[in-house]
Design an enzyme around this catalytic site. Structure first.
Site, PDB file in Angstrom:
ATOM      1  N   ASN A 134       2.674   6.235  -7.906  1.00  0.00           N
ATOM      2  CA  ASN A 134       1.747   5.649  -6.943  1.00  0.00           C
ATOM      3  C   ASN A 134       0.505   5.135  -7.654  1.00  0.00           C
ATOM      4  O   ASN A 134       0.045   5.735  -8.640  1.00  0.00           O
ATOM      5  CB  ASN A 134       1.421   6.607  -5.782  1.00  0.00           C
ATOM      6  CG  ASN A 134       1.044   8.013  -6.190  1.00  0.00           C
ATOM      7  OD1 ASN A 134       1.359   8.466  -7.289  1.00  0.00           O
ATOM      8  ND2 ASN A 134       0.376   8.718  -5.304  1.00  0.00           N
ATOM      9  N   GLU A 190      -3.244   3.848  -6.607  1.00  0.00           N
ATOM     10  CA  GLU A 190      -4.184   3.785  -5.477  1.00  0.00           C
ATOM     11  C   GLU A 190      -5.276   2.747  -5.704  1.00  0.00           C
ATOM     12  O   GLU A 190      -5.372   2.133  -6.772  1.00  0.00           O
ATOM     13  CB  GLU A 190      -4.768   5.185  -5.235  1.00  0.00           C
ATOM     14  CG  GLU A 190      -3.676   6.156  -4.829  1.00  0.00           C
ATOM     15  CD  GLU A 190      -4.168   7.525  -4.394  1.00  0.00           C
ATOM     16  OE1 GLU A 190      -5.324   7.881  -4.708  1.00  0.00           O
ATOM     17  OE2 GLU A 190      -3.381   8.232  -3.740  1.00  0.00           O
ATOM     18  N   CYS A 230       3.002   2.998  -3.134  1.00  0.00           N
ATOM     19  CA  CYS A 230       3.701   4.265  -3.355  1.00  0.00           C
ATOM     20  C   CYS A 230       4.601   4.178  -4.598  1.00  0.00           C
ATOM     21  O   CYS A 230       4.998   3.089  -5.021  1.00  0.00           O
ATOM     22  CB  CYS A 230       4.590   4.599  -2.167  1.00  0.00           C
ATOM     23  SG  CYS A 230       3.707   5.066  -0.680  1.00  0.00           S
ATOM     24  N   GLU A 267       7.763   4.906  -4.880  1.00  0.00           N
ATOM     25  CA  GLU A 267       9.082   4.328  -4.604  1.00  0.00           C
ATOM     26  C   GLU A 267       9.029   2.805  -4.666  1.00  0.00           C
ATOM     27  O   GLU A 267       9.875   2.147  -5.281  1.00  0.00           O
ATOM     28  CB  GLU A 267       9.569   4.735  -3.206  1.00  0.00           C
ATOM     29  CG  GLU A 267       9.760   6.225  -3.015  1.00  0.00           C
ATOM     30  CD  GLU A 267       8.509   6.952  -2.511  1.00  0.00           C
ATOM     31  OE1 GLU A 267       7.384   6.641  -2.972  1.00  0.00           O
ATOM     32  OE2 GLU A 267       8.658   7.846  -1.659  1.00  0.00           O
ATOM     33  N   CYS A 321       7.568   7.689   2.583  1.00  0.00           N
ATOM     34  CA  CYS A 321       6.851   7.166   3.753  1.00  0.00           C
ATOM     35  C   CYS A 321       7.684   6.096   4.452  1.00  0.00           C
ATOM     36  O   CYS A 321       8.670   5.585   3.905  1.00  0.00           O
ATOM     37  CB  CYS A 321       5.478   6.624   3.355  1.00  0.00           C
ATOM     38  SG  CYS A 321       5.497   4.919   2.761  1.00  0.00           S
ATOM     39  N   CYS A 381       8.080   2.676   2.601  1.00  0.00           N
ATOM     40  CA  CYS A 381       9.048   2.734   1.495  1.00  0.00           C
ATOM     41  C   CYS A 381      10.480   2.796   2.027  1.00  0.00           C
ATOM     42  O   CYS A 381      11.390   2.204   1.435  1.00  0.00           O
ATOM     43  CB  CYS A 381       8.757   3.921   0.589  1.00  0.00           C
ATOM     44  SG  CYS A 381       7.248   3.679  -0.367  1.00  0.00           S
TER      45      CYS A 381
END
Ligand code: THU
Length: 144
Positions: free
Chosen positions: A49, A51, A60, A62, A95, A98
């Site tokens: 991830n 940010e 993210c 993924e 999430c 994703c």
């Protein structure tokens, strides 16, 4: 880390995800996530991830792995499995965003291996983690 009962190849993929996890850029949540995407040639695409101070642009782990793989020339259907790991209580849950991207780029029956740092894991498939998904076929089959 031993993932009891998990096959050797998926254990290896979870370990690759763990390696990617250490590269996470998480100054805001301080919550590292790693992903490892296995392609049809046996190559692993890593994701973590990343940010952002504006929060919303956060990517993210993924999606980082999936988008990197596409940028490296891979196409939908050329993936065998994805492993995701985080320091969650149980196996990490990808999430919703994703899950949608997985539906776009991976086959419905592709395995999704979810784990944590204490040896817990679960395995599912792309279609079962996003039932009733809006898919590329939804656009083809629209009413006119
Ligand atoms: N995150 C992921 O990278 N993957 C997941 O499956 C769950 C959430 C990230 C996004 C954000 O950087 C941090 O975890 C906290 O939500």
């Amino acid at each position: 880390m031993i993932y009891e009962g998990l096959s050797d190849n998926y254990t290896e993929l979870l370990h690759a995800a763990k390696e990617a996890m250490t590269r996470a850029y998480v100054p805001y949540s301080n919550f590292q996530v790693g992903a490892a995407l296995l392609d049809d040639e046996g190559h692993i695409h890593y994701g973590c991830n990343v940010e952002n101070a504006a929060y919303g642009p956060t990517n993210c782990a993924e999606r980082t792995a999936l988008f990197r793989a596409v940028a490296d020339g891979k196409r939908p259907g050329q993936f065998q499995a994805i492993a995701v790991i985080g320091s969650t209580d149980g196996p990490i849950a990808p999430c919703g965003v994703c899950r949608q991207v997985l539906v776009e780029l991976c086959s419905p029956d592709m395995p999704v291996i979810m784990g944590n740092l204490s040896g817990q894991w679960s395995i599912s498939t792309v279609s079962s983690i996003l039932p009733g998904a809006f898919t590329p076929a939804s656009l083809d089959n629209r009413e006119r």
